[in-house]
Design a protein around this motif. Sequence first.
Motif, PDB file in Angstrom:
ATOM      1  N   MET A 146      38.935  71.628  60.149  1.00  0.00           N
ATOM      2  CA  MET A 146      39.387  70.788  59.135  1.00  0.00           C
ATOM      3  C   MET A 146      38.682  70.502  57.793  1.00  0.00           C
ATOM      4  O   MET A 146      37.318  70.506  57.957  1.00  0.00           O
ATOM      5  N   ILE A 147      39.309  70.711  56.666  1.00  0.00           N
ATOM      6  CA  ILE A 147      38.640  70.650  55.398  1.00  0.00           C
ATOM      7  C   ILE A 147      37.837  69.074  55.120  1.00  0.00           C
ATOM      8  O   ILE A 147      38.433  68.168  55.808  1.00  0.00           O
ATOM      9  N   GLU A 148      36.707  69.383  54.859  1.00  0.00           N
ATOM     10  CA  GLU A 148      36.031  67.991  54.719  1.00  0.00           C
ATOM     11  C   GLU A 148      36.539  67.377  53.570  1.00  0.00           C
ATOM     12  O   GLU A 148      36.865  67.797  52.450  1.00  0.00           O
ATOM     13  N   LEU A 149      36.925  65.846  53.787  1.00  0.00           N
ATOM     14  CA  LEU A 149      37.803  65.190  52.530  1.00  0.00           C
ATOM     15  C   LEU A 149      36.963  65.124  51.460  1.00  0.00           C
ATOM     16  O   LEU A 149      37.442  64.844  50.265  1.00  0.00           O
ATOM     17  N   HIS A 150      35.570  64.812  51.523  1.00  0.00           N
ATOM     18  CA  HIS A 150      34.972  64.652  50.093  1.00  0.00           C
ATOM     19  C   HIS A 150      35.134  66.024  49.225  1.00  0.00           C
ATOM     20  O   HIS A 150      34.920  65.912  48.027  1.00  0.00           O
ATOM     21  N   HIS A 151      35.383  67.192  49.807  1.00  0.00           N
ATOM     22  CA  HIS A 151      35.703  68.296  48.972  1.00  0.00           C
ATOM     23  C   HIS A 151      36.954  67.867  48.200  1.00  0.00           C
ATOM     24  O   HIS A 151      37.037  68.585  46.773  1.00  0.00           O
ATOM     25  N   ILE A 152      37.893  67.222  48.662  1.00  0.00           N
ATOM     26  CA  ILE A 152      39.087  67.152  47.914  1.00  0.00           C
ATOM     27  C   ILE A 152      38.950  66.086  47.069  1.00  0.00           C
ATOM     28  O   ILE A 152      39.237  66.020  45.821  1.00  0.00           O
ATOM     29  N   ARG A 153      38.210  65.038  47.294  1.00  0.00           N
ATOM     30  CA  ARG A 153      37.660  63.939  46.274  1.00  0.00           C
ATOM     31  C   ARG A 153      37.046  64.628  45.144  1.00  0.00           C
ATOM     32  O   ARG A 153      37.265  64.141  44.270  1.00  0.00           O
ATOM     33  N   ASN A 154      36.270  65.263  45.473  1.00  0.00           N
ATOM     34  CA  ASN A 154      35.239  65.697  44.380  1.00  0.00           C
ATOM     35  C   ASN A 154      35.499  66.952  43.524  1.00  0.00           C
ATOM     36  O   ASN A 154      35.356  67.001  42.182  1.00  0.00           O
ATOM     37  N   ASP A 155      36.489  67.801  44.105  1.00  0.00           N
ATOM     38  CA  ASP A 155      36.874  69.115  43.451  1.00  0.00           C
ATOM     39  C   ASP A 155      38.240  69.374  43.782  1.00  0.00           C
ATOM     40  O   ASP A 155      38.482  70.635  44.396  1.00  0.00           O
ATOM     41  N   LYS A 156      39.071  68.479  43.655  1.00  0.00           N
ATOM     42  CA  LYS A 156      40.423  68.979  44.354  1.00  0.00           C
ATOM     43  C   LYS A 156      40.995  70.274  43.582  1.00  0.00           C
ATOM     44  O   LYS A 156      41.867  71.093  44.602  1.00  0.00           O
ATOM     45  N   GLU A 157      41.024  70.480  42.635  1.00  0.00           N
ATOM     46  CA  GLU A 157      41.571  71.641  41.836  1.00  0.00           C
ATOM     47  C   GLU A 157      40.894  73.126  42.598  1.00  0.00           C
ATOM     48  O   GLU A 157      41.478  74.011  42.804  1.00  0.00           O
ATOM     49  N   ARG A 158      39.525  72.964  42.928  1.00  0.00           N
ATOM     50  CA  ARG A 158      38.999  74.052  43.295  1.00  0.00           C
ATOM     51  C   ARG A 158      39.384  74.340  44.862  1.00  0.00           C
ATOM     52  O   ARG A 158      39.903  75.664  45.346  1.00  0.00           O
TER      53      ARG A 158
END
Length: 425
Positions: free
Chosen positions: A1-13
């Motif tokens: 499962m993708i770590e949620l903080h990656h989506i919070r901090n760099d959604k476009e990436r």
Amino acid sequence: MIELHHIRNDKERVIASLQKRGLASVKDQIEAISTLDIKKRATQSRLDELSAMLNQFSKEVGEQIHKQVDPGILHEKKQEINSLKETSKRLSKELKEYASALLEKLYQLPNPPHATVPIGTNASDNKVMYQTPVLPSTHADGLAHWDLIKKYDLVDFEVGNKITGAGFPVYKGQGAQLQRALINFFLDHAYKAGYLEVQPPVVVNEASAYATGQLPDKEGQMYHISESNLYLIPTAEVPITNMYRDCILSESVLPIKHVGYTPCFRREAGSWGAHVRGLNRLHQFDKVELVQICHPDHSYTSLEEMLTYVQGLVEQLELPYRVLKLCTGDLGFCAAMTYDIEVYSVAQDKWLEVSSISNFETFQSNRLSLRYKDKNKKSLLLHTLNGSALALPRILAALLELNQTPEGIRIPKALQDYTRFKQIG
């Protein structure tokens, strides 16, 4: 499962990375996750404020009772507390709903591929990293493994079909002995390479299937025991990795290296057509599995070491083979990078996959809640890896076809101490 903080901090990436897998709707999925996350955090913040207010009001009521203040004022304060409690109860329910919906949407997202994974849409775009320079050819009277099996009475598909159904063969005589020899050969070499052998259950609960990514991605491919809500394992990776679910490990114990032999069960195998004939694809098959739990800084070194190790097994069995680096379109749901090893089937003139070696990075450990504490006592997610070493049916098929002679089937030298015979027939 993708770590949620990656989506919070760099959604476009994250969106750009997942689009490499060919996921057309991923932008909408990520936006929905972001919206739920914002609502969940806002609700949690409001709950925290209410909790602080309730504590303060309760303290004030206690003081007022002690001071014997006007009963009317006390009644109003208690009503206010009751109102806050009702609001808190409603928000707690909303928070639970947001958390559940958020988790469900995160479960639907595959692992973003590593930056070095080739871009592609299907298996034809996989990159060949190595291939045996000269491929052998069978002699004029060479037989496919299903004919060799029948000729030397090694495996009985008809009896297996009678007992259970198509895709559940019965190995017998020298066929059963060769199967057992291969298992022991793989296990012994893993032990010498520093892997601790474990013998796990072959059924797992729903939590274990979710933790390693089989659910909700592969419901249709797993055998489900509905009465107990248990699943027959598709690979030993599932129970072995789940040994460390909800664990916080010390850096000093890393890497953890396990090997396990189990039968494996997969419903997706067909029962008709040339591509599933004989041992090419089965519902039940034997496999020796490697699992590693690594520090994030070392996992890709471990991946290359695992690949080299499995290549060595195939070479000892004297089988022609190739190594593929899977492209983004052929990459498994949980994997950040995967190498496939395929052996060459001489009589069928085709490549047969016998091993997948994958780095999942934090994708499984996030589901598992599998962490380590660094030198600063900070809790961080570990990386998990696994690899087949090896899957037996297609190894057996390739061995039989490659080593057939007019006198019988030659046993590779590396296996002769395990089979205790040098030839079949």
